[in-house]
Scaffold this active site. Structure first.
Site, mmCIF file in Angstrom:
data_model
loop_
_atom_site.group_PDB
_atom_site.id
_atom_site.type_symbol
_atom_site.label_atom_id
_atom_site.label_comp_id
_atom_site.label_asym_id
_atom_site.label_seq_id
_atom_site.Cartn_x
_atom_site.Cartn_y
_atom_site.Cartn_z
ATOM 1 N N SER A 177 -34.500 10.826 -45.259
ATOM 2 C CA SER A 177 -34.669 9.381 -45.122
ATOM 3 C C SER A 177 -33.352 8.672 -44.842
ATOM 4 O O SER A 177 -33.307 7.724 -44.057
ATOM 5 C CB SER A 177 -35.304 8.807 -46.391
ATOM 6 O OG SER A 177 -36.560 9.394 -46.639
ATOM 7 N N HIS A 229 -31.524 5.260 -48.568
ATOM 8 C CA HIS A 229 -31.919 4.479 -47.393
ATOM 9 C C HIS A 229 -30.828 3.475 -47.024
ATOM 10 O O HIS A 229 -30.439 3.364 -45.855
ATOM 11 C CB HIS A 229 -33.214 3.716 -47.684
ATOM 12 C CG HIS A 229 -34.391 4.607 -47.960
ATOM 13 N ND1 HIS A 229 -35.595 4.114 -48.418
ATOM 14 C CD2 HIS A 229 -34.550 5.948 -47.844
ATOM 15 C CE1 HIS A 229 -36.448 5.114 -48.566
ATOM 16 N NE2 HIS A 229 -35.828 6.231 -48.236
#
Length: 322
Positions: A177, A229
């Site tokens: 991610s 993230h």
């Protein structure tokens, strides 16, 4: 037309993304994507290996239920109560290189900052990340080539791991991610630094911002590492200014132009400024982050509200680390 500036001449026809400008960009950036598909294959292969090592039928005690999809044999998934994402156990992920702050800081296992981005918590986790990587990464590689996109992918994943380690104390973290958000960040900075070549600027910017807000919003749910993230996005955003600026209009065809047509520098002044500032911030960010990490600094002590960036407690769930 003596001394006419090619930039001003081209600006007359670029209001709706001029055909000549578009043709130049197409010739400049048309690449065959192979690196991103290789990354996808590598992530899938690592997941298969993780499931082989996990061997649920052999290692599951049965206290949390039966293995899921037992017909897969040793590739069957952990019980849903233990891993609702259809994947291996936490112990298997730790064994194969999941990101754990204590092991990185106190046991000098720095390699986990890299290996964690190739592991996934489950089949659902893997599918979501790989679909995003295919739709975003292939397009970027076709435009900018495998070297620049490969650098952005790997450094963004590394940056996400660093920020995650600074804030997440007890949980393990895995997944691509951070690298994927790095590609999203690079898309945003590429839009900014190459602003003049886009016709529907507002629509392109709004679409990208909406996608980012939705994905970062999902990151405040429990068991999702939003710090990876954010770290990946910030790294990719800065790298986009460094690696993805496009030459100004007419630069690629300067040798075929009449002698009376002037072509200014390859990049515009603001692109050079963004390049320098972003490079300085990247070097400073990685240096400070790594120094803080290996000194055992807990970033939560210096930012008492930052934990809400990764999880917001509600009546439905808690954010306590286990």
């Amino acid at each position: 037309m003596a001394g006419e500036d090619l930039e001003s001449r081209g600006a007359k026809s670029r209001g709706s993304y001029s055909n000549s400008s578009f043709a130049i960009e197409e010739r400049e950036t048309h690449w065959t994507s192979w690196l991103i598909p290789m990354f996808v294959v590598a992530n899938v292969a690592v997941f298969v290996v993780a499931m082989y090592v996990n061997n649920c039928p052999k290692h599951n005690s049965g206290s949390k239920g039966k293995c899921v999809a037992r017909f897969l044999g040793r590739f069957s998934f952990q019980p849903m109560k233990e891993n609702p994402l259809l994947g291996p156990s936490s112990s298997t992920l730790k064994k194969l290189g999941a990101l754990e702050r204590t092991k990185v800081v106190h046991e000098h296992q720095e390699w986990r900052l890299i290996t964690c981005m190739w592991l996934h918590a489950g089949l659902i986790h893997l599918l979501v990340n790989m679909l995003g990587l295919i739709f975003i990464g292939i397009r970027l590689e076709q435009q900018f080539g495998f070297i620049r996109i490969g650098i952005i992918y790997l450094l963004s994943g590394f940056g996400g791991s660093i920020l995650s380690s600074l804030f997440i104390k007890n949980s393990v973290s895995v997944g691509a991610s951070g690298a994927l958000f790095g590609l999203l960040g690079a898309m945003l900075s590429e839009l900014i630094t190459n602003w003049t070549i886009y016709s529907n600027k507002a629509a392109a910017l709004l679409t990208l911002v909406v996608v980012l807000v939705i994905n970062l919003g999902i990151g405040i749910l429990p068991r999702v590492d939003n710090f990876a993230h954010i770290g990946g996005f910030l790294t990719g955003f800065l790298l986009g200014f460094v690696l993805l600026p496009r030459p100004r209009f007419g630069w690629m065809e300067r040798q075929n132009l009449p002698a009376d047509v002037r072509v200014r520098s390859k990049y515009k002044a603001y692109q050079y400024v963004l390049w320098v500032v972003s490079l300085v911030l990247l070097v400073a960010g990685f240096t400070v982050g790594l120094v803080m990490l290996f000194r055992g600094v807990n970033a939560n002590d210096h930012c008492h509200w930052c934990h809400y960036l990764s999880c917001v407690p509600t009546d439905k769930w808690k954010c306590d680390e286990t």
